[in-house]
Scaffold this motif. Sequence first.
Motif, PDB file in Angstrom:
ATOM      1  N   TYR A 174      -9.293 -19.160  55.251  1.00  0.00           N
ATOM      2  CA  TYR A 174     -10.152 -19.627  54.172  1.00  0.00           C
ATOM      3  C   TYR A 174     -10.329 -18.526  53.115  1.00  0.00           C
ATOM      4  O   TYR A 174     -10.162 -18.754  51.918  1.00  0.00           O
ATOM      5  CB  TYR A 174     -11.511 -20.064  54.742  1.00  0.00           C
ATOM      6  N   LEU A 175     -10.650 -17.332  53.563  1.00  0.00           N
ATOM      7  CA  LEU A 175     -10.914 -16.229  52.636  1.00  0.00           C
ATOM      8  C   LEU A 175      -9.674 -15.854  51.833  1.00  0.00           C
ATOM      9  O   LEU A 175      -9.753 -15.499  50.672  1.00  0.00           O
ATOM     10  CB  LEU A 175     -11.426 -14.994  53.408  1.00  0.00           C
ATOM     11  N   PRO A 219     -12.034 -18.917  65.724  1.00  0.00           N
ATOM     12  CA  PRO A 219     -12.759 -19.084  64.458  1.00  0.00           C
ATOM     13  C   PRO A 219     -12.370 -18.038  63.409  1.00  0.00           C
ATOM     14  O   PRO A 219     -12.383 -18.316  62.221  1.00  0.00           O
ATOM     15  CB  PRO A 219     -14.233 -18.933  64.843  1.00  0.00           C
ATOM     16  N   MET A 220     -11.985 -16.831  63.858  1.00  0.00           N
ATOM     17  CA  MET A 220     -11.570 -15.794  62.920  1.00  0.00           C
ATOM     18  C   MET A 220     -10.341 -16.227  62.122  1.00  0.00           C
ATOM     19  O   MET A 220     -10.229 -15.950  60.938  1.00  0.00           O
ATOM     20  CB  MET A 220     -11.245 -14.484  63.660  1.00  0.00           C
ATOM     21  N   VAL A 221      -9.427 -16.882  62.797  1.00  0.00           N
ATOM     22  CA  VAL A 221      -8.213 -17.370  62.137  1.00  0.00           C
ATOM     23  C   VAL A 221      -8.599 -18.255  60.962  1.00  0.00           C
ATOM     24  O   VAL A 221      -8.100 -18.100  59.848  1.00  0.00           O
ATOM     25  CB  VAL A 221      -7.317 -18.156  63.131  1.00  0.00           C
ATOM     26  N   THR A 229      -5.427 -19.328  51.928  1.00  0.00           N
ATOM     27  CA  THR A 229      -4.269 -19.982  52.549  1.00  0.00           C
ATOM     28  C   THR A 229      -4.469 -21.486  52.588  1.00  0.00           C
ATOM     29  O   THR A 229      -3.614 -22.263  52.173  1.00  0.00           O
ATOM     30  CB  THR A 229      -4.061 -19.456  53.991  1.00  0.00           C
ATOM     31  N   GLU A 230      -5.650 -21.881  53.086  1.00  0.00           N
ATOM     32  CA  GLU A 230      -5.961 -23.303  53.226  1.00  0.00           C
ATOM     33  C   GLU A 230      -5.829 -24.010  51.885  1.00  0.00           C
ATOM     34  O   GLU A 230      -5.193 -25.052  51.772  1.00  0.00           O
ATOM     35  CB  GLU A 230      -7.391 -23.420  53.761  1.00  0.00           C
ATOM     36  N   LYS A 231      -6.429 -23.431  50.853  1.00  0.00           N
ATOM     37  CA  LYS A 231      -6.451 -24.054  49.538  1.00  0.00           C
ATOM     38  C   LYS A 231      -5.043 -24.166  48.945  1.00  0.00           C
ATOM     39  O   LYS A 231      -4.640 -25.210  48.452  1.00  0.00           O
ATOM     40  CB  LYS A 231      -7.355 -23.226  48.612  1.00  0.00           C
TER      41      LYS A 231
END
Length: 107
Positions: A40-41, A33-35, A44-46
């Motif tokens: 997200y923070l 979950p940390m990954v 990267t995802e966006k």
Amino acid sequence: GKKMKGGKVPDSKIVDRRMAYLLSQGVMYSANPMVHLVRYLRGTEKYVRSAVVYLQDPPKWAADFSMAQHTDVLGKPYPEGFGLTRARVKEAFFRADMDGDSSEGGS
């Protein structure tokens, strides 16, 4: 700035091999979950997601770009490009199913 999206392909038709990418990094990675929180923070995802959409649905000016030219755009700082790190560019190509492995018969 430039238009970064073609607007021809609906979002539901965009190929994004996100799970395949996470799994390709190893089960411990994809299950951590940390990954996901860090990705997200950091945005990267966006950022990778918008790069995937760009690759799948390129704007008119990028429609005939080669992989190298797309790589340029993804790496160039905003607003000329996406300002992605090399790792993120690689991830975007993988997730857009354009990482070149398929043409080499995979490995």
